[in-house]
Scaffold this motif. Sequence first.
Motif, PDB file in Angstrom:
ATOM      1  N   ARG A  58       0.857  -1.183   0.000  1.00  0.00           N
ATOM      2  CA  ARG A  58       0.000   0.000   0.000  1.00  0.00           C
ATOM      3  C   ARG A  58       0.896   1.235   0.000  1.00  0.00           C
ATOM      4  NH1 ARG A  58      -4.128   0.691   3.558  1.00  0.00           N
ATOM      5  NH2 ARG A  58      -3.329   2.594   4.471  1.00  0.00           N
ATOM      6  N   PHE A  68      -5.259   6.441   9.877  1.00  0.00           N
ATOM      7  CA  PHE A  68      -3.988   6.541   9.164  1.00  0.00           C
ATOM      8  C   PHE A  68      -2.851   7.036  10.045  1.00  0.00           C
ATOM      9  CE2 PHE A  68      -7.200   7.460   5.678  1.00  0.00           C
ATOM     10  CZ  PHE A  68      -7.296   6.121   5.333  1.00  0.00           C
ATOM     11  N   MET A 130     -11.568   8.099   0.887  1.00  0.00           N
ATOM     12  CA  MET A 130     -11.910   8.671   2.196  1.00  0.00           C
ATOM     13  C   MET A 130     -11.312  10.093   2.178  1.00  0.00           C
ATOM     14  SD  MET A 130     -10.893   5.586   4.721  1.00  0.00           S
ATOM     15  CE  MET A 130     -11.771   4.061   4.728  1.00  0.00           C
ATOM     16  N   LEU A 156     -16.717  -0.059   3.818  1.00  0.00           N
ATOM     17  CA  LEU A 156     -15.492   0.457   4.418  1.00  0.00           C
ATOM     18  C   LEU A 156     -15.501   1.980   4.574  1.00  0.00           C
ATOM     19  CD1 LEU A 156     -12.921  -1.895   3.246  1.00  0.00           C
ATOM     20  CD2 LEU A 156     -11.965   0.214   4.115  1.00  0.00           C
TER      21      LEU A 156
HETATM   22  C1  MLT Z   1      -6.846   2.989   3.359  1.00  0.00           C
HETATM   23  O1  MLT Z   1      -6.171   2.400   4.171  1.00  0.00           O
HETATM   24  O2  MLT Z   1      -6.395   3.804   2.563  1.00  0.00           O
HETATM   25  C2  MLT Z   1      -8.297   2.692   3.386  1.00  0.00           C
HETATM   26  O3  MLT Z   1      -8.597   1.992   4.558  1.00  0.00           O
HETATM   27  C3  MLT Z   1      -8.702   1.915   2.180  1.00  0.00           C
HETATM   28  C4  MLT Z   1      -7.993   0.605   2.134  1.00  0.00           C
HETATM   29  O4  MLT Z   1      -8.465  -0.355   2.733  1.00  0.00           O
HETATM   30  O5  MLT Z   1      -6.965   0.522   1.513  1.00  0.00           O
END
Ligand code: MLT
Length: 203
Positions: A58, A68, A130, A156
């Motif tokens: 990610r 976050f 988001m 989510l």
């Molecule tokens: C993120 O972490 O950016 C959001 O929770 C979306 C995802 O699950 O990647």
Amino acid sequence: MDFIHIFKRSSSPKKICFLLLHGTGGDEKDLIPIAEEIDNSVAILSPRGKVIENGMPRYFKRIAPGVFDLEDLKFRTKELYDFIIRAKVKYELEDHKMITLGYSNGANMAISLLFTFPNAFNAAILIRPMIPFEPKENINLKDKKILILAGMFDELVNKEYPKRLFNILIEYKAIVEIEWIPYGHNLTFDDIKIIKNWYYKNF
Ligand code: MLT
């Protein structure tokens, strides 16, 4: 280390490059079929996120889903911005319009880029975004074309996020459209249909 990435040169005179930002657990290959379905003739730059969460790439660390690590996000946003700037020079994209296509975590990273380095790209397609943070200063998003694709049944993302994002982007003078898809967090054929309409209307 630089970002693992795919670059595909444009095969048409259109000076457009898609910047692809995948979702959690995806990689640089994930969104390529979607970009090619939208417009097969333009350039593609697709970096893989460097943060690994339980084996899943990610773009920045999170403490829990939707919570976050903002310190890491700040660092990763600058790191990705620097990569984009270097790639623009290396692949001769400086005169190209950059259109970011970001899904889920990739959409959240696209927003962080937009709020921190508004010149990183010219337009964005944000799928199931988001709001990673609210901009502190007055940013100028004039002439940026943004399409938000929100899921009516997204398990989510709370519905307030895409609504608030729309308002923030309008406040900063972006040209924003929002579409509600009658599905959840997954990317669907309906998304692709709407993206194509928006793309050919604007580019
Ligand atoms: C993120 O972490 O950016 C959001 O929770 C979306 C995802 O699950 O990647």
